[in-house]
Design an enzyme around this catalytic site. Sequence first.
Site, PDB file in Angstrom:
ATOM      1  CB  SER A 253      -0.881   0.008   1.252  1.00 57.63           C
ATOM      2  OG  SER A 253      -0.079   0.326   2.379  1.00 57.63           O
ATOM      3  CE  LYS A 254      -2.152   6.675  -2.496  1.00 55.27           C
ATOM      4  NZ  LYS A 254      -3.586   6.621  -2.197  1.00 55.27           N
ATOM      5  NE  ARG A 255       0.706   0.489   6.050  1.00 55.97           N
ATOM      6  CZ  ARG A 255       1.510  -0.549   6.206  1.00 55.97           C
ATOM      7  NH1 ARG A 255       2.671  -0.409   6.795  1.00 55.97           N
ATOM      8  NH2 ARG A 255       1.139  -1.745   5.791  1.00 55.97           N
ATOM      9  N   GLY A 257       5.648   3.407   0.115  1.00 59.49           N
ATOM     10  CA  GLY A 257       6.276   4.315  -0.854  1.00 59.49           C
ATOM     11  C   GLY A 257       5.549   4.253  -2.179  1.00 59.49           C
TER      12      GLY A 257
END
Length: 469
Positions: A253-255, A257
Amino acid sequence: MPDLKPRVRFAPSPTGSLHMGVARTALFNWLFARGQGGTYILRVEDTDRERSTLESEAAMLKSLKWLGLNWDEGPDAGGNFGPYRQSERLEFYKAKANLLVERNLAYPCFCSDEDLAAKRERAEAEKRAPVYDGSCANIDPVVAAGRAASEEHTIRFRVPHRDVSIEDLVRGQITFPAGTVGDFILLRPDGMPVYNFACVVDDGLMEITHVLRGEDHLSNTLRQVMLYEALDFPMPAFGHLSMILGEDKQKLSKRHGAVSVEAFREQGYQAEALLNYLALLGWNPGDERENLKLDELVEAFDIGRVNKSPAVFDRAKLDWLAGVKIREGKPEDMLEAARPFLPDESDERILKMIAAVQDHLHYAAQLPHELELLKGTRPEPDEEARTWIDDGAELFSALGAEISSLKGEFDAAAFKASIKAAGMATGKKGKELFMPVRAKITGRIHGPDLSAVAEILGSEEVLARLQAE
Ligand code: GLU
């Protein structure tokens, strides 16, 4: 003769940018279609009106085109099975829902949202599965049809009470025991279909033969299989791809990067490197090869070798592969990606710069850093460079004299010839000749090919650096 060639689809919901995991689904479908001489269809699943946007659709299509995953039928490509945007296909869903109601395989449901919420709460409190209790399932069909003419309602599917099995192309046999789901909604009160219904109507009408998608859709597949049967559509083959995890083993996920194709494009990665890397997420060609060209991927792809266990997105491996591709390629291949990072340079100079540092690059955004030593003034020499510079005065002035006396163009070859001449004049050769010059000009003892660097700097700057303290 029926057309035995596969028809596969990639069916994104346009609610954001193209995520790498979703791009892998697009790629696997594309490889499968291309390898079998089949048809690849792009269908936009935009029935979630609140979350779907045309901007997101445009961005996703742009990313797919940039990757080179071209489609044979789709919203902008046309085809005999259109329209290819679900919001433009509402009449098909309505017609099929009516058909199911006529056959008593579906029924109008008049339960309000509040009723349903209360039932769900009660089921949860009593630790029962929150499945629909079937309140509207047994209303007499004639009475139900009368009420439906004036009362707000959904259309619900009458779920048959039996086990459902599929032979998954990736995971083998999967059986869903009877009673796992209750009667579920097909059409909302405003006539919008739910995903599972729209998907089956479209896959059926578009004569899709193989459905390859993420394993997060397995519970949808259960519902969809029942709908295929109710609608008398031939059942496609299913293949559920494993999830992609971050290095911490959590869902990517966006976490973690950059996770969208667009973010990698902006960083100046090459499409072929991303595709090659994505192909290896949960698949391998059955031999040791990792660096494969697109046509080799098409040739080698086999859905039977897709791995059941989750794949881990490994940025270092992507970078390794991207670097290999850059070294194999020509500076021209990177030109377009490099331009935004070197806005003040001509194409001719950008090509020289790429050539000078090609061995160290993974993606174009690294160029400014790699080229730092070519810009402005020489960096302050580090300690190692200093020791080489210390007793090079004679050599530097000989080289300066050679360069000053050059007639014609100053390029890498002329610089090489000048060093050679300066070596003869001072009696230095090998390391003793090249290291002090490199250290003096770049301030470092490692780096790109020195002649290429000198050509990019130009004679004036090289002379200035040779004369600097
Ligand atoms: N629109 C669905 C999604 O993006 C497609 C799932 C499917 O391939 O059926 O998850």
